[in-house]
Design a protein around this motif. Structure first.
Motif, mmCIF file in Angstrom:
data_model
loop_
_atom_site.group_PDB
_atom_site.id
_atom_site.type_symbol
_atom_site.label_atom_id
_atom_site.label_comp_id
_atom_site.label_asym_id
_atom_site.label_seq_id
_atom_site.Cartn_x
_atom_site.Cartn_y
_atom_site.Cartn_z
ATOM 1 N N GLU A 9 0.828 -1.205 0.000
ATOM 2 C CA GLU A 9 0.000 0.000 0.000
ATOM 3 C C GLU A 9 0.864 1.257 0.000
ATOM 4 O O GLU A 9 0.573 2.219 -0.726
ATOM 5 N N ALA A 10 1.924 1.255 0.784
ATOM 6 C CA ALA A 10 2.818 2.421 0.809
ATOM 7 C C ALA A 10 3.483 2.630 -0.548
ATOM 8 O O ALA A 10 3.594 3.762 -1.027
ATOM 9 N N LEU A 11 3.900 1.546 -1.189
ATOM 10 C CA LEU A 11 4.524 1.655 -2.513
ATOM 11 C C LEU A 11 3.528 2.175 -3.541
ATOM 12 O O LEU A 11 3.861 3.047 -4.355
ATOM 13 N N LEU A 12 2.309 1.648 -3.516
ATOM 14 C CA LEU A 12 1.281 2.119 -4.454
ATOM 15 C C LEU A 12 0.950 3.587 -4.225
ATOM 16 O O LEU A 12 0.791 4.355 -5.183
ATOM 17 N N ARG A 13 0.852 3.985 -2.966
ATOM 18 C CA ARG A 13 0.562 5.394 -2.672
ATOM 19 C C ARG A 13 1.714 6.299 -3.104
ATOM 20 O O ARG A 13 1.483 7.395 -3.610
ATOM 21 N N ALA A 14 2.950 5.846 -2.931
ATOM 22 C CA ALA A 14 4.103 6.645 -3.372
ATOM 23 C C ALA A 14 4.100 6.803 -4.885
ATOM 24 O O ALA A 14 4.336 7.910 -5.407
ATOM 25 N N CYS A 15 3.814 5.724 -5.592
ATOM 26 C CA CYS A 15 3.742 5.805 -7.055
ATOM 27 C C CYS A 15 2.602 6.716 -7.496
ATOM 28 O O CYS A 15 2.744 7.489 -8.459
ATOM 29 N N ALA A 16 1.470 6.640 -6.793
ATOM 30 C CA ALA A 16 0.329 7.497 -7.135
ATOM 31 C C ALA A 16 0.663 8.966 -6.902
ATOM 32 O O ALA A 16 0.295 9.823 -7.718
ATOM 33 N N VAL A 17 1.355 9.268 -5.810
ATOM 34 C CA VAL A 17 1.746 10.660 -5.551
ATOM 35 C C VAL A 17 2.669 11.164 -6.654
ATOM 36 O O VAL A 17 2.481 12.273 -7.178
ATOM 37 N N LEU A 18 3.641 10.358 -7.029
ATOM 38 C CA LEU A 18 4.564 10.773 -8.095
ATOM 39 C C LEU A 18 3.833 10.996 -9.416
ATOM 40 O O LEU A 18 4.096 11.971 -10.127
ATOM 41 N N MET A 19 2.914 10.101 -9.748
ATOM 42 C CA MET A 19 2.181 10.249 -11.002
ATOM 43 C C MET A 19 1.230 11.447 -10.966
ATOM 44 O O MET A 19 1.064 12.133 -11.981
ATOM 45 N N LEU A 20 0.616 11.709 -9.822
ATOM 46 C CA LEU A 20 -0.254 12.881 -9.708
ATOM 47 C C LEU A 20 0.534 14.176 -9.856
ATOM 48 O O LEU A 20 0.098 15.102 -10.546
ATOM 49 N N VAL A 21 1.689 14.230 -9.228
ATOM 50 C CA VAL A 21 2.526 15.428 -9.347
ATOM 51 C C VAL A 21 3.035 15.579 -10.782
ATOM 52 O O VAL A 21 3.052 16.685 -11.332
ATOM 53 N N LEU A 22 3.423 14.461 -11.410
ATOM 54 C CA LEU A 22 3.875 14.508 -12.800
ATOM 55 C C LEU A 22 2.767 14.998 -13.716
ATOM 56 O O LEU A 22 2.995 15.854 -14.582
ATOM 57 N N THR A 23 1.562 14.502 -13.527
ATOM 58 C CA THR A 23 0.433 14.926 -14.352
ATOM 59 C C THR A 23 0.142 16.412 -14.170
ATOM 60 O O THR A 23 -0.039 17.140 -15.151
ATOM 61 N N ALA A 24 0.118 16.866 -12.926
ATOM 62 C CA ALA A 24 -0.154 18.284 -12.668
ATOM 63 C C ALA A 24 0.943 19.176 -13.246
ATOM 64 O O ALA A 24 0.652 20.240 -13.802
#
Length: 184
Positions: A9-24
């Motif tokens: 879960e921590a790894l998935l959340r870290a990847c999601a944060v990175l992808m959200l920041v990249l998208t923004a």
């Protein structure tokens, strides 16, 4: 099992944060200036499409929420105990519902931005809108890349939501409908 699920879960959340920041960042920093007539220059940014503006704001808000949840997951993994116990089922319900809201909001704003981007690619003769992507190709390619990143993020957030659902419903008894398990 709980420790390995917490790490996933921590790894998935870290990847999601990175992808959200990249998208923004891809959407927010995308700009292109082109000379239309000899002295008239047209600058196009994400602010010309309201769906792209909403995409930036919602992705930043989702990244902030995911970063807070990532810190909670990291603390629970480092301390080798689950922070959500039987006494805190209301907290587990809150996390589950907030994860659902984030997934649906990010998916909705990405779908709205994809629809607006399609209109920018094809144009509309009835509304007398020109095709932007004939003139601003780099802008459109970067927006297309950010939409791809946004949908990858939706997949990651949906997977995070599955783990949140598992963390919630593991508290309930499998034999008695919606009854908490006994404390052991």
């Amino acid at each position: 099992m709980a420790a390995s699920l917490g790490k996933v879960e921590a790894l998935l959340r870290a990847c999601a944060v990175l992808m959200l920041v990249l998208t923004a960042c891809l959407v927010g920093m995308d700009t292109q200036t082109k000379a239309i007539v000899f002295t008239y220059k047209k600058k196009v940014t994400y602010k010309y499409l309201n769906a792209l503006t909403a995409m930036v704001y919602i992705d930043v808000a989702a990244a902030a929420y995911s970063l807070l949840q990532l810190s909670r997951c990291t603390i629970s993994v480092w301390s080798h105990k689950n922070l959500i116990t039987y006494d805190q089922k209301n907290l587990a319900w809150g996390f589950f519902l907030l994860d659902q809201v984030v997934v649906y909001a990010v998916f909705a704003v990405n779908s709205a931005a994809a629809q607006a981007a399609l209109l920018a690619v094809t144009g509309s003769k009835g509304l007398q809108w020109m095709k932007w992507c004939n003139r601003f190709t780099r802008f459109c390619i970067q927006i297309g890349g950010s939409l791809f990143c946004g949908y990858v993020t939706c997949f990651l957030l949906a997977t995070v939501s599955f783990t949140s659902a598992f963390n919630l419903f593991r508290l309930y008894s499998p034999t008695q409908f919606m009854q908490l398990k006994r404390k052991t």
